[in-house]
Design a protein around this motif. Structure first.
Motif, PDB file in Angstrom:
ATOM      1  N   CYS A  55      75.580 150.127  96.740  1.00  0.00           N
ATOM      2  CA  CYS A  55      76.088 149.674  98.034  1.00  0.00           C
ATOM      3  C   CYS A  55      75.962 148.162  98.154  1.00  0.00           C
ATOM      4  O   CYS A  55      76.884 147.475  98.632  1.00  0.00           O
ATOM      5  CB  CYS A  55      75.320 150.351  99.171  1.00  0.00           C
ATOM      6  N   TYR A  56      74.813 147.651  97.725  1.00  0.00           N
ATOM      7  CA  TYR A  56      74.597 146.205  97.810  1.00  0.00           C
ATOM      8  C   TYR A  56      75.585 145.472  96.905  1.00  0.00           C
ATOM      9  O   TYR A  56      76.141 144.428  97.280  1.00  0.00           O
ATOM     10  CB  TYR A  56      73.164 145.874  97.408  1.00  0.00           C
ATOM     11  N   GLY A  57      75.802 146.028  95.714  1.00  0.00           N
ATOM     12  CA  GLY A  57      76.754 145.414  94.796  1.00  0.00           C
ATOM     13  C   GLY A  57      78.170 145.423  95.346  1.00  0.00           C
ATOM     14  O   GLY A  57      78.914 144.452  95.209  1.00  0.00           O
ATOM     15  N   ALA A  58      78.549 146.550  95.995  1.00  0.00           N
ATOM     16  CA  ALA A  58      79.876 146.621  96.611  1.00  0.00           C
ATOM     17  C   ALA A  58      80.009 145.568  97.707  1.00  0.00           C
ATOM     18  O   ALA A  58      81.043 144.910  97.845  1.00  0.00           O
ATOM     19  CB  ALA A  58      80.104 148.014  97.182  1.00  0.00           C
ATOM     20  N   GLY A  59      78.920 145.403  98.479  1.00  0.00           N
ATOM     21  CA  GLY A  59      78.945 144.408  99.545  1.00  0.00           C
ATOM     22  C   GLY A  59      79.067 142.993  99.019  1.00  0.00           C
ATOM     23  O   GLY A  59      79.846 142.186  99.537  1.00  0.00           O
ATOM     24  N   THR A  60      78.301 142.678  97.967  1.00  0.00           N
ATOM     25  CA  THR A  60      78.376 141.321  97.416  1.00  0.00           C
ATOM     26  C   THR A  60      79.751 141.051  96.813  1.00  0.00           C
ATOM     27  O   THR A  60      80.279 139.941  96.913  1.00  0.00           O
ATOM     28  CB  THR A  60      77.299 141.095  96.347  1.00  0.00           C
ATOM     29  N   GLY A  61      80.327 142.083  96.201  1.00  0.00           N
ATOM     30  CA  GLY A  61      81.661 141.913  95.626  1.00  0.00           C
ATOM     31  C   GLY A  61      82.711 141.665  96.694  1.00  0.00           C
ATOM     32  O   GLY A  61      83.557 140.774  96.572  1.00  0.00           O
ATOM     33  N   ILE A  79      75.811 139.466  83.163  1.00  0.00           N
ATOM     34  CA  ILE A  79      74.614 139.159  83.949  1.00  0.00           C
ATOM     35  C   ILE A  79      74.375 140.229  85.008  1.00  0.00           C
ATOM     36  O   ILE A  79      73.246 140.663  85.232  1.00  0.00           O
ATOM     37  CB  ILE A  79      74.750 137.766  84.609  1.00  0.00           C
ATOM     38  N   GLY A  80      75.435 140.670  85.659  1.00  0.00           N
ATOM     39  CA  GLY A  80      75.311 141.684  86.700  1.00  0.00           C
ATOM     40  C   GLY A  80      74.746 142.997  86.181  1.00  0.00           C
ATOM     41  O   GLY A  80      73.916 143.629  86.840  1.00  0.00           O
ATOM     42  N   ALA A  83      80.174 144.203  90.509  1.00  0.00           N
ATOM     43  CA  ALA A  83      80.453 145.486  89.869  1.00  0.00           C
ATOM     44  C   ALA A  83      79.437 145.774  88.776  1.00  0.00           C
ATOM     45  O   ALA A  83      78.951 146.911  88.632  1.00  0.00           O
ATOM     46  CB  ALA A  83      81.869 145.484  89.286  1.00  0.00           C
ATOM     47  N   GLY A  84      79.089 144.746  88.006  1.00  0.00           N
ATOM     48  CA  GLY A  84      78.078 144.913  86.967  1.00  0.00           C
ATOM     49  C   GLY A  84      76.735 145.306  87.545  1.00  0.00           C
ATOM     50  O   GLY A  84      76.038 146.180  87.008  1.00  0.00           O
ATOM     51  N   GLN A  85      76.331 144.672  88.664  1.00  0.00           N
ATOM     52  CA  GLN A  85      75.074 145.034  89.316  1.00  0.00           C
ATOM     53  C   GLN A  85      75.074 146.492  89.743  1.00  0.00           C
ATOM     54  O   GLN A  85      74.091 147.218  89.553  1.00  0.00           O
ATOM     55  CB  GLN A  85      74.839 144.147  90.543  1.00  0.00           C
ATOM     56  N   ALA A  86      76.180 146.924  90.337  1.00  0.00           N
ATOM     57  CA  ALA A  86      76.266 148.300  90.813  1.00  0.00           C
ATOM     58  C   ALA A  86      76.173 149.290  89.650  1.00  0.00           C
ATOM     59  O   ALA A  86      75.417 150.277  89.713  1.00  0.00           O
ATOM     60  CB  ALA A  86      77.577 148.498  91.572  1.00  0.00           C
ATOM     61  N   VAL A  87      76.918 149.040  88.587  1.00  0.00           N
ATOM     62  CA  VAL A  87      76.907 149.930  87.429  1.00  0.00           C
ATOM     63  C   VAL A  87      75.530 149.922  86.758  1.00  0.00           C
ATOM     64  O   VAL A  87      74.981 150.972  86.404  1.00  0.00           O
ATOM     65  CB  VAL A  87      78.000 149.517  86.424  1.00  0.00           C
ATOM     66  N   GLY A  88      74.953 148.734  86.578  1.00  0.00           N
ATOM     67  CA  GLY A  88      73.652 148.627  85.939  1.00  0.00           C
ATOM     68  C   GLY A  88      72.570 149.335  86.722  1.00  0.00           C
ATOM     69  O   GLY A  88      71.710 150.023  86.148  1.00  0.00           O
TER      70      GLY A  88
END
Length: 533
Positions: free
Chosen positions: A171-177, A399-400, A343-348
């Motif tokens: 959710c946080y990754g979606a928000g940052t994106g 990096i994400g 997206a990378g943060q969310a997947v990771g």
């Protein structure tokens, strides 16, 4: 003293009295909710998490237009640091205060504070007003993220918690994106103030959802315990942090390094930090960072890893948009290039959660995630004015992936290494390191950027007539680059690029330190039930 666990249902009131009888303490444990009930509770909280995430990358892409409006590019770091200082102030206190007043009450106050701060930003007419609004929004935003993490710890067993934390970070990754793209687009269409104002009604909706849905049973605590909260420790820590940031950001940028401001603030920051440590050890009855927790090797290693990783990540987050806009792209296009990182943060994060649930281990996974962050950060050093447009997308995605996985792994490591009754406290303590790392990362990056930029401009333009005025104007207003005489515009662009590469070299070093400290974590058992039996 023997301890017996009593399960309680999480569908009723959020304050439950623990039973005591003949020296036997009944530690109240919430009954693990059904998947549907859990999804409803967490989903309503995550609305606020998404909004705080959107807010973070809105500012990252709007740093240049905001600083241009107020002609304050030289103090750009404070636009990010004000919010992060607010986070650092609220997150250490969240664990204690929400145990006294309840998680739901804490979330309502946090959402309201975040909303008021965001409204002030949207109405700001000068730099002081927007910095105040950012600090207030940081108080609320930091608390929203922290309390949502506590609720996950309250309701979900350690082994499954990685998945929940992964979804939280999804959710946080979606928000940052979305935030970078949304903020950039609104700036191009309506102006940067609307990027804040449009959030306010959404924050109100999030607050209403929390009020009606989030009812988490917590141990009823005597309200007089509020006097035991470590306010003095929090005040001294924030004072030390602000003084350090003030001296670091001003030195060589606004004033010489040997000025009275720098020579006063930096030593005072050391004194206040020493005072903070003394208070935590000898004065506070319930310290925000119990020093005995830092004797736990995993807690200390994970906390330091948090700090260094956030220093690196936030340095990148705040200066990649500057690089993109230096190439001539709009704020919308700068926001678009942050999408792969989010997206990378969310997947990771999600992948790390499922892997830990499946195998019950995290140490080797931590090494793998840091391989991604170190490699990605190293590749940033090779950016130039002629770099292919796809290159930043790839690097930020790498990096994400590593950063998202690290967030989940470190939190799981911290929680699994302490007793259940210390989970919220250990989480709050680790958040202090996260907040400090984020704040220091932006400030270190800004100090490197401004000092290297100043030196590079003088080395290239020092012989030009009125060089001092030209350099001062360029460093204060990003848009002035396009108005520079074409004869030396390339020199200005090259100077900015030298400064940006220096920033990315600094963030690479921080990534390496994070990977090194992560090696000192120990593997702990990930239990499959709340009672850890």
């Amino acid at each position: 003293m023997p301890i017996e666990h009593q399960a309680t249902d999480c569908s009723g009131d959020d304050s439950i009295e623990p039973a005591q009888s003949s020296g036997l303490v009944l530690a109240v444990l919430p009954k693990e909710p059904s998947n549907a009930k859990l999804a409803l509770i967490l989903g309503c909280m995550w609305v606020g998490v998404v909004l705080t995430a959107i807010d973070s990358t809105i500012v990252a892409t709007l740093l240049v237009p905001i600083s241009t409006t107020f002609k304050s590019l030289g103090s750009l770091a404070w636009l990010g640091s004000a919010y992060l200082i607010g986070q650092a102030a609220s997150q250490p206190l969240c664990g204690r205060l929400t145990e006294i007043f309840g998680r739901r009450a804490g979330l309502i106050v946090a959402n309201s504070t975040f909303g008021i701060g965001t409204l002030i930003c949207g109405l700001a007419n000068n730099e002081g007003q927007i910095l105040f609004g950012r600090a207030l929004a940081g108080l609320g935003g930091g608390a929203i993220y922290a309390v949502s993490t506590f609720v996950g710890s309250d309701l979900v067993p350690v082994r499954k918690r990685g998945v929940i934390t992964g979804i939280n970070n999804l959710c946080y990754g979606a928000g940052t994106g979305l935030g970078g793209l949304y903020g950039g687009w609104l700036n191009d269409v309506l102006g940067w103030k609307w990027a804040f104002l449009i959030q306010v009604p959404l924050i109100f909706v999030a607050t209403v959802l929390v009020y009606f849905v989030v009812k988490v049973p917590t141990k009823k605590v005597d309200k007089s315990n509020i006097r035991r909260v470590d306010y003095l420790g929090c005040i001294t820590l924030i004072t030390a942090l602000v003084l350090f940031l003030l001296g670091l950001n001003a030195g060589g940028n606004l004033v010489p390094w040997k000025s009275a401001l720098v020579l006063t603030t930096l030593p005072l920051s050391i004194i206040f930090f020493a005072l903070f440590l003394y208070i935590e050890k000898n004065v506070a009855s319930e310290p925000i960072i119990p020093l005995h927790l830092l004797q736990n090797r995993t807690v200390l290693a994970a906390s330091l890893t948090y700090c260094f990783d956030h220093m690196s990540a936030f340095g990148v987050l705040y200066y990649i948009p500057v690089y993109i806009q230096l190439l001539g792209y709009s704020t919308t296009q700068a926001g678009l290039r942050l999408l792969p990182n989010s997206a990378g943060q969310a997947v990771g994060a999600l992948a790390a959660g499922f892997i830990m649930r499946a195998y019950g281990t995290y140490y080797n996974l931590s090494i793998l995630t840091h391989l991604f962050t170190v490699v990605g950060s190293g590749l940033l050093i090779h950016l130039s004015l002629t770099t292919p447009s796809w290159y930043p997308f790839l690097i930020l995605a790498i990096i994400g992936l590593g950063f998202g996985g690290m967030l989940v792994i470190n939190l799981t490591a911290v929680i699994s290494s302490v007793q259940r009754d210390e989970q919220a406290l250990a989480t709050s303590a680790s958040f202090v390191f996260r907040s400090a790392g984020s704040t220091l990362g932006v400030t270190f990056a800004s100090a490197v950027f401004q000092n290297v930029l100043k030196e590079a401009l003088w080395s290239r333009l020092g012989q030009v007539a009125d060089a001092g005025d030209i350099i001062h104007t360029i460093r204060g207003n990003f848009q002035e680059i396009s108005h520079v005489d074409p004869l030396y515009r390339q020199d200005v662009l090259d100077s900015y690029m030298v400064a940006l590469v220096a920033v990315f070299g600094t963030t690479f070093g921080m990534s390496c330190l994070a990977a090194l400290t992560g090696l000192f974590m120990k593997e702990h058992k990930l239990h499959s039930n709340i009672s850890r039996t």
